[in-house]
Design a protein around this motif. Sequence first.
Motif, short mmCIF file in Angstrom:
data_model
loop_
_atom_site.label_atom_id
_atom_site.label_comp_id
_atom_site.label_asym_id
_atom_site.label_seq_id
_atom_site.Cartn_x
_atom_site.Cartn_y
_atom_site.Cartn_z
N TYR A 116 0.85 -1.18 0.00
CA TYR A 116 0.00 0.00 0.00
C TYR A 116 0.89 1.23 0.00
CZ TYR A 116 1.19 -0.15 4.95
OH TYR A 116 1.86 -0.20 6.13
N ARG A 117 0.28 2.38 -0.35
CA ARG A 117 1.03 3.63 -0.41
C ARG A 117 0.84 4.39 0.89
NH1 ARG A 117 3.24 7.81 -2.59
NH2 ARG A 117 2.45 9.53 -3.72
N VAL A 118 1.91 4.90 1.46
CA VAL A 118 1.85 5.68 2.68
C VAL A 118 1.57 7.13 2.31
CG1 VAL A 118 3.13 6.42 4.73
CG2 VAL A 118 3.50 4.14 3.79
N ASP A 119 0.49 7.68 2.89
CA ASP A 119 0.08 9.04 2.57
C ASP A 119 0.70 10.00 3.57
OD1 ASP A 119 -1.19 11.21 1.45
OD2 ASP A 119 -3.04 10.88 2.60
N LEU A 120 1.76 10.68 3.15
CA LEU A 120 2.44 11.62 4.04
C LEU A 120 2.01 13.06 3.79
CD1 LEU A 120 6.05 10.15 3.87
CD2 LEU A 120 4.35 9.79 5.64
N GLU A 121 1.54 13.38 2.60
CA GLU A 121 1.22 14.76 2.26
C GLU A 121 -0.16 15.21 2.72
OE1 GLU A 121 2.48 12.95 -0.64
OE2 GLU A 121 4.51 13.65 -0.28
N SER A 122 -1.09 14.33 3.01
CA SER A 122 -2.45 14.76 3.35
C SER A 122 -2.49 15.53 4.68
CB SER A 122 -3.39 13.56 3.42
OG SER A 122 -3.05 12.75 4.52
N LYS A 123 -1.63 15.22 5.60
CA LYS A 123 -1.63 15.89 6.90
C LYS A 123 -0.55 16.96 6.99
CE LYS A 123 -4.24 12.62 8.96
NZ LYS A 123 -5.28 12.53 9.84
N LEU A 124 0.12 17.23 5.91
CA LEU A 124 1.19 18.21 5.92
C LEU A 124 0.62 19.61 5.83
CD1 LEU A 124 4.29 18.47 5.80
CD2 LEU A 124 4.08 18.55 3.34
N GLY A 125 1.00 20.48 6.75
CA GLY A 125 0.60 21.87 6.68
C GLY A 125 -0.49 22.30 7.62
N PRO A 126 -1.58 21.54 7.82
CA PRO A 126 -2.64 22.06 8.69
C PRO A 126 -2.17 22.16 10.14
CG PRO A 126 -3.20 19.86 7.96
CD PRO A 126 -1.95 20.28 7.25
N LYS A 127 -2.60 23.25 10.77
CA LYS A 127 -2.20 23.47 12.15
C LYS A 127 -3.25 22.85 13.07
CE LYS A 127 -0.75 27.21 15.15
NZ LYS A 127 -0.59 28.66 15.24
N ILE A 128 -2.80 21.99 13.95
CA ILE A 128 -3.73 21.32 14.87
C ILE A 128 -3.65 22.04 16.21
CG2 ILE A 128 -4.25 19.16 16.04
CD1 ILE A 128 -2.84 17.73 13.73
N LEU A 129 -4.82 22.45 16.70
CA LEU A 129 -4.86 23.18 17.98
C LEU A 129 -5.20 22.25 19.10
CD1 LEU A 129 -6.65 26.41 16.83
CD2 LEU A 129 -4.25 26.10 17.27
#
Length: 68
Positions: free
Chosen positions: A55-68
């Motif tokens: 399977y492909r590991v999705d690293l870019e989908s969570k990149l950038g959003p700031k989690i509070l």
Amino acid sequence: MATSSRPDDYRRKWDREEYERLAQEKLEDEDIDVDWKSRDKQPPIRREFLKPRDYRVDLESKLGPKIL
């Protein structure tokens, strides 16, 4: 643990005789095989070789959003 007679010596001192006695009691109580090297040797466990992911590991989908 024993204390020192000097007031400026704040380090704890270990009572070797007490801890050796406790270790001997623990060995006797648990009936541990002290001579573990002389046990019958079992063949090593055969493991599978490493395999690539299917399977492909999705690293870019969570990149950038700031989690509070």
